[in-house]
Design an enzyme around this catalytic site. Sequence first.
Site, PDB file in Angstrom:
ATOM      1  N   CYS A  81      15.376   2.370   2.051  1.00  0.00           N
ATOM      2  CA  CYS A  81      14.226   1.785   2.756  1.00  0.00           C
ATOM      3  C   CYS A  81      14.064   0.288   2.496  1.00  0.00           C
ATOM      4  O   CYS A  81      13.942  -0.509   3.437  1.00  0.00           O
ATOM      5  CB  CYS A  81      12.954   2.541   2.388  1.00  0.00           C
ATOM      6  SG  CYS A  81      12.419   2.401   0.666  1.00  0.00           S
ATOM      7  N   HIS A 113       8.107   3.539  -0.858  1.00  0.00           N
ATOM      8  CA  HIS A 113       8.729   3.545   0.467  1.00  0.00           C
ATOM      9  C   HIS A 113       8.153   2.409   1.300  1.00  0.00           C
ATOM     10  O   HIS A 113       7.014   1.985   1.104  1.00  0.00           O
ATOM     11  CB  HIS A 113       8.491   4.881   1.178  1.00  0.00           C
ATOM     12  CG  HIS A 113       9.280   5.024   2.442  1.00  0.00           C
ATOM     13  ND1 HIS A 113      10.656   5.046   2.467  1.00  0.00           N
ATOM     14  CD2 HIS A 113       8.886   5.132   3.739  1.00  0.00           C
ATOM     15  CE1 HIS A 113      11.080   5.168   3.712  1.00  0.00           C
ATOM     16  NE2 HIS A 113      10.028   5.217   4.507  1.00  0.00           N
ATOM     17  N   HIS A 133      12.266   2.619   9.956  1.00  0.00           N
ATOM     18  CA  HIS A 133      12.481   2.763   8.518  1.00  0.00           C
ATOM     19  C   HIS A 133      13.697   3.649   8.257  1.00  0.00           C
ATOM     20  O   HIS A 133      14.193   4.349   9.148  1.00  0.00           O
ATOM     21  CB  HIS A 133      11.231   3.329   7.828  1.00  0.00           C
ATOM     22  CG  HIS A 133      10.923   4.766   8.150  1.00  0.00           C
ATOM     23  ND1 HIS A 133      10.324   5.626   7.264  1.00  0.00           N
ATOM     24  CD2 HIS A 133      11.120   5.498   9.274  1.00  0.00           C
ATOM     25  CE1 HIS A 133      10.159   6.812   7.813  1.00  0.00           C
ATOM     26  NE2 HIS A 133      10.625   6.767   9.027  1.00  0.00           N
TER      27      HIS A 133
END
Length: 387
Positions: free
Chosen positions: A299, A347, A359
């Site tokens: 990420c 994240h 993402h």
Amino acid sequence: MASHRKSRPAGTLMAGIRTPVLATAALTSVALLPQTATAAPSDDRPSLEEVQKKVDDLYRQAGSATEKYNAAEEKTAKQREQVDSLLDDVAQRTQELNDAREELGSFAAAQYRTGAAVSDTATLLLADSPQDYFDQNQLMDRLTGRQKQMVDDYVTQQAETMEKRQEATESLQTLTTSQKDLKTAKATVQTKLASARELLADLTAQEKARLAAIEKEKQQEAARKAQELARQQAEERQRQEEAAKTAAAQESSSSGSTGSSSATDSSYATKAGKALAFARAQIGKPYVWGATGPDSYDCSGLTQAAWKDAGVDLPRVTYDQVNAGTTVSISAAQPGDLVFFYDDISHVGIYIGNGMMIHAPKPGAYVREESVYYDGESSIYSVVRPA
């Protein structure tokens, strides 16, 4: 999974009746799905909800461990560079020290040829510290200015070289510790992912289908929330535009500041556009923990690479990226902003507008567009504008 589980019957229990294994897909999807939230398990196996929660938790823990691994890897790389630089410096200083020692040896040989005290110069070359020897024997008084400087330089070089050697030794020890931390973080990620895969692998085909249906329903709810956010943002933009027009009409002097603000917004939009173009080009590439491209990403590796393509250097990990800009509310999010998730900030995604983001979700998944509410509204930690 655990060996103590009861064996499962050939059919699936539905409302107290065992249905044949060859029940139709329509019957399975319609009749079995409602039981996931209400029916008690027929054996000691965990419910689907429990399995889903465990898997999600393991993936989140793996994501958190991945960011710790990324931080440890970055730290280790910097320390390795520092150690290499120190070792090169020590090697150079050692060579210079050897050259100075040879020069002192030549001085001793010259003393011998001219009849000077051979024992003094020989002892000088064997002494741990030439300065100590000269101080003890008061030989400095008999040296010329250049010879005194030569001895002083040698003593200084010797001290600096010893200091650098000690620094290099300490840095090597620190590097060793960091490498152990890196190995531990890597093992943690692998353990969490292996546990998640084990839980999923132990499910039957029907259970996997039911989980997929639950996930689909979750995604539909996330999409609905994204649409609601998009509506709110559109209304807010309209209010701001109307307020700006009113202010401009009432006070012409405000046009200067308005122009400056517009220029700032335009500059950010240009950079954000480049970052988003890069991110969109990565859609479909696999998530790989610790990866920074170009073939795969995690990420924070994706967000870092995207903004780097726009000329903005972001830190490597989410814990640092969250501080690399201005925090804004989710309702004020603009395309290009970074959306961070979970209390441990493990994240991150890139906002693209209309409640959506790009993402790299988790292992086994690919870079994709998804609602910022993909894991529920409470999972959003903050939104940051990086440039």
